[in-house]
Design an enzyme around this catalytic site. Structure first.
Site, PDB file in Angstrom:
ATOM      1  N   ASP A 229       0.868  -1.198   0.000  1.00  0.00           N
ATOM      2  CA  ASP A 229       0.000   0.000   0.000  1.00  0.00           C
ATOM      3  C   ASP A 229       0.892   1.231   0.000  1.00  0.00           C
ATOM      4  O   ASP A 229       2.058   1.160   0.366  1.00  0.00           O
ATOM      5  CB  ASP A 229      -0.867   0.028   1.268  1.00  0.00           C
ATOM      6  CG  ASP A 229      -0.033  -0.132   2.525  1.00  0.00           C
ATOM      7  OD1 ASP A 229       0.264  -1.271   2.905  1.00  0.00           O
ATOM      8  OD2 ASP A 229       0.386   0.894   3.109  1.00  0.00           O
ATOM      9  N   ASP A 231       1.423   4.296   2.176  1.00  0.00           N
ATOM     10  CA  ASP A 231       1.002   4.719   3.514  1.00  0.00           C
ATOM     11  C   ASP A 231       0.187   6.020   3.369  1.00  0.00           C
ATOM     12  O   ASP A 231       0.130   6.623   2.283  1.00  0.00           O
ATOM     13  CB  ASP A 231       2.233   4.893   4.413  1.00  0.00           C
ATOM     14  CG  ASP A 231       1.860   4.847   5.885  1.00  0.00           C
ATOM     15  OD1 ASP A 231       0.994   4.034   6.269  1.00  0.00           O
ATOM     16  OD2 ASP A 231       2.430   5.643   6.666  1.00  0.00           O
TER      17      ASP A 231
HETATM   18  N1  LIG Z   1       1.175   1.198   5.817  1.00  0.00           N
HETATM   19  C1  LIG Z   1       1.656   0.315   6.674  1.00  0.00           C
HETATM   20  N2  LIG Z   1       2.087   0.711   7.903  1.00  0.00           N
HETATM   21  C2  LIG Z   1       2.601  -0.190   8.764  1.00  0.00           C
HETATM   22  N3  LIG Z   1       2.703  -1.491   8.510  1.00  0.00           N
HETATM   23  C3  LIG Z   1       2.294  -1.928   7.316  1.00  0.00           C
HETATM   24  N4  LIG Z   1       2.284  -3.153   6.784  1.00  0.00           N
HETATM   25  C4  LIG Z   1       1.778  -3.054   5.548  1.00  0.00           C
HETATM   26  N5  LIG Z   1       1.433  -1.783   5.264  1.00  0.00           N
HETATM   27  C5  LIG Z   1       1.757  -1.062   6.355  1.00  0.00           C
END
Ligand SMILES: Nc1ncnc2[nH]cnc12
Ligand SMILES: CSC[C@H]1O[C@H](OP(=O)(O)O)[C@H](O)[C@@H]1O
Length: 308
Positions: A229, A231
């Site tokens: 993803d 963040d």
């Molecule tokens: N955005 C994210 N923040 C923390 N851990 C994760 N694991 C997968 N995506 C994450």
């Protein structure tokens, strides 16, 4: 036994103090979405009792081709442990007691950079650790140790992952800083933007702790981080959800597995890195003053100090 019959998986339990420290099988720690490994012929499921308790799941001991491998699911099958609840010390101590000296980790991470798109691989080469409520050391209780950790990722294993990704022609970022946050909630936008200002590349909740503990006990460690993803700093994705992470992980889990199989073949049979030397210079306490119980714990890790 004909080819169709399934070999029964032995179940066993190792008591404290047993085991075989040294080089040997390669350890693989699977994270979110990778709870088992395709291509691993499991010969035994073993529970190891360590002085720090037991691992997240039984170790799956077996072979990939002719290579001995021990697989461990970091969160346990069914994803039962929060990142803060994982018994990282037991996980790593147990691996070491099974003769593992090299550990390949696979992890889901959030991307902190536009150019790291969901589905990309990142070969992490540094960490920033922001965790605050988990045991961070095997030292303590009368044994003070300070481990060299300037280069936290094993160069041999990094190159093995890198060679595999290149060979397979996958979108891969060679190098990247992993922010290890406590979780379990994902970051706020202000936090996420701050981490970007620090120059970090990806974010997760597990690997900083694992890498540090691995180095304390002289294990080689490297991470294959799979970006699942953007963040929440990202203007188009300001809400990370588990569903998004797992969807992308599921789409890529085969790939991660293929990389692991390829990387295993590329690990040099003799360690060229310096990971095993780290514990040798760490201890500052006069060995004669280390309490017996602590001495026994260090001994489980193959780190029993010689009296000076
Ligand atoms: N955005 C994210 N923040 C923390 N851990 C994760 N694991 C997968 N995506 C994450
Ligand atoms: C399921 S989303 C958050 C979860 O995913 C990552 O786990 P792992 O590193 O074991 O792949 C992240 O660190 C969080 O634990």
């Amino acid at each position: 036994m004909n080819g169709k019959e399934k070999r029964p998986v032995q179940k066993s339990r190792t008591k404290r103090g047993e085991g075989n420290p040294g080089s040997g099988p390669v350890g693989i720690i699977g994270g979110s979405g990778l709870y088992q490994m395709e291509g691993l012929t499991i010969e035994e499921e073993r529970v190891v009792e360590t002085p720090w308790g037991v691992s997240s799941d039984p170790y799956l001991i077996g072979k990939v081709g002719t290579l001995p491998v021990v697989f461990l699911s970091r969160h346990g099958k069914g994803h039962r442990y929060l990142p803060s609840e994982i018994n990282y010390r037991a996980n790593l101590a147990g691996l070491k007691s099974l003769g593992v000296s090299r550990v390949l980790s696979v992890s889901a991470v959030g991307s902190l950079k536009e150019e790291i798109a969901p589905g990309d691989m990142v070969l992490v080469d540094d960490f920033i650790d922001l965790t605050r409520q988990r045991p961070m050391s095997f030292y303590g209780n009368g044994a003070v140790g300070h481990t060299p950790y300037g280069r936290p990722v094993c160069s041999d294993l990094f190159e093995a992952f890198s060679g595999a990704c290149e060979h397979l022609g996958l979108p891969t970022h060679r190098g990247g800083t992993y922010i290890c946050m406590e979780g379990p909630a994902f970051s706020t936008r202000a936090e996420s933007r701050l981490y970007r200002q620090w120059g970090a590349d990806v974010i997760g909740m597990t690997n900083g702790t694992e890498a540090r503990l691995a180095r304390e006990i002289g294990l080689c460690y490297a991470t294959l981080a799979l970006a699942t993803d953007y963040d929440c700093w990202h203007p188009d994705h300001d809400m990370v959800t588990v569903a998004d992470v797992i969807r992308i992980m599921n789409q890529n889990v085969r790939r991660a597995n293929t990389i692991l199989l390829d990387a295993l073949e590329r690990i040099p049979s003799v360690r060229k890195c310096h990971c095993a030397d780290a514990p040798k210079s760490a201890l500052i306490t006069d060995p004669a003053r280390i309490p017996q119980k602590t001495r026994e714990k260090l001994s489980f890790l193959g780190l029993e100090p010689n009296p000076s």
